[in-house]
Design a protein around this motif. Structure first.
Motif, short mmCIF file in Angstrom:
data_model
loop_
_atom_site.label_atom_id
_atom_site.label_comp_id
_atom_site.label_asym_id
_atom_site.label_seq_id
_atom_site.Cartn_x
_atom_site.Cartn_y
_atom_site.Cartn_z
N ALA A 28 -63.09 -10.42 20.89
CA ALA A 28 -63.32 -9.73 19.67
C ALA A 28 -63.00 -8.04 20.42
N VAL A 29 -63.59 -7.75 21.47
CA VAL A 29 -63.46 -6.51 22.05
C VAL A 29 -61.98 -6.09 22.23
N LEU A 30 -61.41 -7.13 22.98
CA LEU A 30 -60.03 -7.01 23.18
C LEU A 30 -59.22 -6.60 21.82
N HIS A 31 -59.55 -7.29 20.99
CA HIS A 31 -58.73 -7.22 19.79
C HIS A 31 -58.93 -5.79 19.11
N HIS A 32 -60.09 -5.48 18.95
CA HIS A 32 -60.70 -4.33 18.03
C HIS A 32 -60.81 -2.78 19.14
N PHE A 33 -61.26 -3.20 20.39
CA PHE A 33 -61.64 -2.12 21.14
C PHE A 33 -61.05 -2.27 22.72
N PRO A 34 -59.66 -2.28 22.80
CA PRO A 34 -59.32 -2.38 24.25
C PRO A 34 -59.32 -1.18 24.82
N ASN A 35 -59.75 -1.09 26.07
CA ASN A 35 -59.93 0.26 27.08
C ASN A 35 -60.86 1.02 26.74
N VAL A 36 -61.98 0.89 25.76
CA VAL A 36 -63.04 1.72 25.67
C VAL A 36 -64.05 1.22 26.84
N GLU A 37 -64.60 2.30 27.31
CA GLU A 37 -65.50 2.05 28.59
C GLU A 37 -66.62 1.46 28.13
N GLY A 38 -67.17 0.43 28.66
CA GLY A 38 -68.70 -0.11 28.37
C GLY A 38 -69.57 -0.14 29.40
N THR A 39 -70.68 0.40 29.49
CA THR A 39 -71.82 0.66 30.53
C THR A 39 -72.88 -0.47 30.17
N HIS A 130 -82.18 -1.82 40.43
CA HIS A 130 -81.39 -1.00 39.38
C HIS A 130 -80.05 -1.54 39.39
N ILE A 131 -79.45 -1.96 38.18
CA ILE A 131 -78.11 -2.32 38.15
C ILE A 131 -77.44 -1.57 37.07
N HIS A 132 -76.40 -1.11 37.10
CA HIS A 132 -75.30 -0.75 36.45
C HIS A 132 -74.13 -1.21 36.42
N ALA A 133 -73.41 -1.61 35.59
CA ALA A 133 -71.99 -2.08 35.39
C ALA A 133 -71.17 -1.11 34.62
N VAL A 134 -70.09 -0.51 34.97
CA VAL A 134 -69.40 0.58 34.45
C VAL A 134 -67.73 0.25 34.48
N GLY A 135 -67.12 0.26 33.26
CA GLY A 135 -65.69 -0.14 33.45
C GLY A 135 -65.54 -0.29 31.89
N PRO A 136 -64.17 -0.81 31.72
CA PRO A 136 -63.75 -1.19 30.44
C PRO A 136 -64.43 -2.37 29.81
N TRP A 137 -64.85 -2.07 28.65
CA TRP A 137 -65.86 -2.93 27.86
C TRP A 137 -65.41 -4.54 28.17
N GLN A 138 -63.87 -4.72 27.83
CA GLN A 138 -63.55 -5.93 27.91
C GLN A 138 -63.48 -6.59 29.54
#
Length: 434
Positions: A28-39, A130-138
């Motif tokens: 669903a993310v790929l369909h509606h929000f490709p390349n939006v950053e998700g943290t 502490h854990i953060h994951a940062v990159g394209p939401w997909q």
């Protein structure tokens, strides 16, 4: 230089060793929000339980090897048959997908009492991770479940070893037999906080054996949220949608009608499947405001999932909402999935039967991390109470309001703003939300 030894790392055996809703939401993310950053950000809720430097180093080394995991041709073929709503274009994406360890920001913060020990290289020094994951939401969407499963297994083989597997399979077998005999259909939901991969494997064997030994039971094991174990044991993979979908949609497209917007966007991808609505992202009452405003969702979606708050208030309230909309609630299903035990499931089943509601159960930690201390069989060995939640999309902070304030997440300022939109009382506890 000799190759570095990675024999101590803990890795998922498969890309499928995760919950189904991570794949459905990724599509669903790929369909509606490709390349939006998700943290994504890690929160450990129990402030009196600490990791060790040894645990952190082993976790760090394990996470660095996640890029070795990939979908096999056999797994892709099975997915296409078991989950026909996953489109070929998405399966192409998943086949090419690799975790990118460079997206992770991992650190260890020793507690004040152990700062000196840590500085001197003491592997037993206690602290917080502490854990953060940062990159394209997909891409970052897939880190949550296997990363938590990995951390839990490492914690319980380094920082806390006061437990063993004695009686685990028998315990799960008896729980399943009791549930099935009482008419409680349930799915195994334990991946994120399992004690170990071996534990979840034992649990799956036990509950399926219980079902085989109960041919006349009025209920069944519906399946498992873990796609790898669904394939391994030839049972249905179970799951639909999680809080992060509503959180991301709210941040990106506005909170006022975030619930209905999220449901609408989901329908555009899935149409007539995977239509169990999670209600408590911004509080269940806020969800019902949109539900009543557009009766289509109550009519079209097959049911609701309860994941926080008072579970015994849930079915009566849902019944009242459906009746207000002229929808026959007896055709709908409630999935209960909040910290369930056998006794709680039995009581909820009894209530739903009396009301005329269909219900089912997603049981996680009570199956996959229910241990006693080896040193004292009467004392419980506590599971890690942790989450990894979506913290921002496209630079916009996300929040989860929940029906239980201890489960709220997000920056306090944003939480207060969103509570204002939904007319939810603001409390002093909003100041300390993580």
């Amino acid at each position: 230089m000799a190759d570095e030894d990675y024999s101590d790392v803990v890795l998922p055996p498969s890309l499928l060793d995760t919950d189904l809703y991570k794949f459905s939401m990724q599509q669903a993310v790929l369909h509606h929000f490709p390349n939006v950053e998700g943290t994504y950000r890690f929160t450990h809720r129990d402030k009196d339980v600490y990791f060790t430097r040894e645990c952190f180093v082993r976790f760090q080394r394990s996470a660095s090897q996640f890029d070795k995991i990939k979908l096999t041709p056999e797994e892709r073929e099975w997915l296409a048959k078991a989950c026909p709503y996953l489109k070929p274009s998405y399966l192409n994406f998943l086949s090419a997908y690799r975790f990118k360890p460079a997206q992770l920001r991992l650190s260890f913060e020793p507690i004040p009492e152990d700062v000196d020990k840590d500085a001197h290289g003491d592997v037993k020094a206690r602290g917080n991770i502490h854990i953060h994951a940062v990159g394209p939401w997909q891409e970052t969407i897939l880190w949550e479940v296997p990363l938590m499963a990995c951390l839990s297994e490492i914690y319980f083989t380094t920082a806390d070893k006061d437990w063993n597997y004695d009686g685990q399979e028998e315990q799960a077998y008896e729980k399943a037999k009791t549930l099935l005999a009482a008419g409680c259909s349930f799915s195994e939901f334990g991946t994120r906080r399992r004690r170990s991969y071996r534990t979840q494997d034992l649990i799956m064997k036990a509950i399926l054996r219980a079902q085989k030994d109960s041919p006349d039971a009025p209920a069944k094991v519906s399946g498992t949220s873990n796609v790898h174990f669904a394939m391994k044991y030839n049972v249905p993979p179970m799951g639909t949608i999680a809080h992060e979908w509503f959180m991301g949609v709210g941040a990106l497209q506005g909170y006022e009608h975030a619930n209905s917007t999220a449901l609408k966007l989901w329908e555009e991808v899935y149409n007539n499947v995977l239509l169990i609505a999670l209600t408590d992202t911004f509080s269940t009452e806020a969800f019902y405001t949109d539900f009543v405003r557009d009766p289509h969702f109550a009519q079209h979606w097959t049911g609701l999932r309860q994941d926080s708050g008072d579970p015994f208030a849930y079915a009566p309230r849902a019944k009242a909402v459906y009746e207000r909309l002229g929808v026959d609630y007896r055709t709908k299903t409630i999935i209960f999935s909040d910290a369930l035990t056998v006794d709680k499931a039995l009581a909820l089943k009894k209530q739903c039967d009396e009301l005329g509601f269909k219900c089912s159960f997603g049981i996680g930690t009570s199956l996959s991390n229910d241990f006693k201390k080896a040193s004292d069989g009467a004392e419980k060995s506590r599971a890690l109470n942790m989450v990894i939640k979506l913290s921002s999309v496209d630079g916009k902070p996300t929040v989860k309001i929940s029906d239980d304030i201890t489960k709220n997440t997000g920056e306090p300022e944003t939480v207060r703003r969103v509570k204002g939109i939904f007319r939810i009382p603001i409390t002093d506890k909003d100041e300390v939300i993580l």
